[in-house]
Design a protein around this motif. Structure first.
Motif, PDB file in Angstrom:
ATOM      1  N   UNK A  21      -3.592   5.660  -8.741  1.00 16.33           N
ATOM      2  CA  UNK A  21      -2.732   5.115  -7.692  1.00 16.33           C
ATOM      3  C   UNK A  21      -1.526   4.459  -8.350  1.00 16.33           C
ATOM      4  N   UNK A  22      -0.334   4.749  -7.833  1.00 18.47           N
ATOM      5  CA  UNK A  22       0.881   4.122  -8.350  1.00 18.47           C
ATOM      6  C   UNK A  22       1.601   3.393  -7.227  1.00 18.47           C
ATOM      7  N   UNK A  45      -1.896   9.222  -6.124  1.00 16.95           N
ATOM      8  CA  UNK A  45      -1.488   8.752  -4.806  1.00 16.95           C
ATOM      9  C   UNK A  45      -0.419   7.680  -4.962  1.00 16.95           C
ATOM     10  N   UNK A  46       0.649   7.812  -4.193  1.00 17.87           N
ATOM     11  CA  UNK A  46       1.758   6.863  -4.257  1.00 17.87           C
ATOM     12  C   UNK A  46       1.752   5.960  -3.044  1.00 17.87           C
ATOM     13  N   UNK A  47       1.851   4.666  -3.270  1.00 18.01           N
ATOM     14  CA  UNK A  47       2.018   3.717  -2.175  1.00 18.01           C
ATOM     15  C   UNK A  47       3.403   3.093  -2.277  1.00 18.01           C
ATOM     16  N   UNK A  48       4.189   3.262  -1.194  1.00 18.42           N
ATOM     17  CA  UNK A  48       5.534   2.681  -1.128  1.00 18.42           C
ATOM     18  C   UNK A  48       5.441   1.372  -0.366  1.00 18.42           C
ATOM     19  N   UNK A  49       5.834   0.297  -0.990  1.00 19.51           N
ATOM     20  CA  UNK A  49       5.733  -1.027  -0.379  1.00 19.51           C
ATOM     21  C   UNK A  49       7.076  -1.370   0.257  1.00 19.51           C
ATOM     22  N   UNK A  51      -3.568  -0.966  -8.224  1.00 17.09           N
ATOM     23  CA  UNK A  51      -2.983   0.285  -8.714  1.00 17.09           C
ATOM     24  C   UNK A  51      -3.252   0.477 -10.199  1.00 17.09           C
ATOM     25  N   UNK A  52      -3.289   1.738 -10.613  1.00 12.72           N
ATOM     26  CA  UNK A  52      -3.452   2.055 -12.030  1.00 12.72           C
ATOM     27  C   UNK A  52      -2.133   1.917 -12.778  1.00 12.72           C
TER      28      UNK A  52
END
Length: 328
Positions: A47-48, A75-79, A98-99
């Motif tokens: 996760x990034x 998997x990308x999480x946009x904050x 996140x990794x």
């Protein structure tokens, strides 16, 4: 200094988009899907975390690169919004941390063992990086984080407005103040330094021949020249020649593009929008000298990628960072 050529900027924007440096507008985070269900040839997942950038075209790029990584499902999480730091830090305390994540060099993250040293992946290519970026990421001889973006900030201006006012590009801070005066009309303010005037703090100190800290990590900006430069800022603030209530802050080029100001402090990230709107009328110059014998200054902003040393797949995360930000 004339505006950068379109060909130079086009090449730069293509490279940045290809590397997936930014996201398009506010995007919803991935909710409860942490992406840890397995994927890629290794059956593992990463996760990034990224904050939501405002540049067009790179949302798709970062997702495309993440999908192309064969060794794991990424998997990308946009904050979104202004809470990226708090959301990141709170997440790092949980099992769903996140990794890999983007942030700025911070001693606390290193001293707490939160981020992993990356000498094994950076060592062979350290000379390819800006020496200042390596230095700012180095603690006790180890390098933490890969600098992804170097985004210099400048003053951008409307050439036609300066020509109409009969003035040249300011070479000193006093000349900048004079230009703001002459360029101000009942419809246009002469200068936009941001809504709270803090965006140029670093550049002002450097342009006055000083620095934030000396070699002993002691305060180094308490000089007469810096004090004089701040007095000039105070004079500009009270003069009525500054744009102080723009709809968007300095990072958004709309104040210049929409004709609210003749000169605006902004960053290279906004060049495509400014060039598209202003064409050959766009000019650029660094923060001018603010003291006798001092050089003009350019503030270099940016973001870096870090590996969570407390993550589940540290070695795999490092390999992903190497693949994405070094090999690619």
């Amino acid at each position: 200094m004339s505006a950068l050529s379109s060909s130079n900027w086009d090449r730069r924007s293509v490279l940045r988009a290809a590397a997936g440096l930014a996201a398009l507008g506010p995007l919803a985070a991935c909710g409860g899907n942490t992406g840890r269900e397995g994927g890629g040839s290794s059956g593992k997942s990463l996760v990034q975390y990224f904050h939501a950038y405002g540049e067009a075209g790179t949302q798709e790029a970062i997702k495309r690169y993440a999908k192309a990584y064969d060794e794991a499902r990424v998997t990308t999480q946009w904050i979104t919004g202004t809470n990226f730091e708090s959301k990141l830090f709170s997440s790092l305390l949980t099992d769903n941390a996140p990794d890999v994540f983007e942030f700025h060099p911070q001693l606390q993250l290193i001293k707490s063992g939160q981020v992993a040293p990356l000498d094994d992946i950076l060592g062979p290519v350290k000379d390819d990086f800006n020496p200042a970026d390596i230095k700012s990421h180095t603690v006790d001889g180890k390098v933490y984080g890969v600098r992804m973006i170097d985004d210099p900030q400048f003053f951008f201006y409307r050439k036609s407005l300066l020509e109409k006012a009969g003035i040249g590009v300011p070479q000193t801070l006093d000349e900048l103040a004079e230009a703001a005066d002459k360029l101000t009309t009942d419809k246009v303010k002469g200068l936009f330094l941001g809504n709270n005037m803090t965006s140029t703090n670093y550049a002002l100190v450097w342009a006055a021949g000083a620095d934030q800290l000396n070699d002993r990590n002691e305060i180094a900006y308490h000089t007469d020249d810096v004090a004089a430069a701040l007095k000039t800022y105070r004079r500009m603030f009270t003069s009525g020649h500054l744009l102080l209530d723009a709809p968007a802050d300095y990072w958004d080029p709309s104040a210049l593009v929409q004709g609210l100001t003749a000169i605006q402090w902004c960053g290279m990230w906004a060049m495509p929008v400014m060039q598209k709107s202003l064409g050959d009328d766009l000019g650029i110059f660094p923060f001018p000298s603010a003291a006798s014998g001092a050089e003009p200054a350019v503030y270099n902003g940016g973001w870096s990628m870090f590996v969570n040393a407390k993550g589940r797949h540290v070695d795999l995360a490092k390999e992903y960072v190497k693949w994405l930000w070094i090999d690619q």
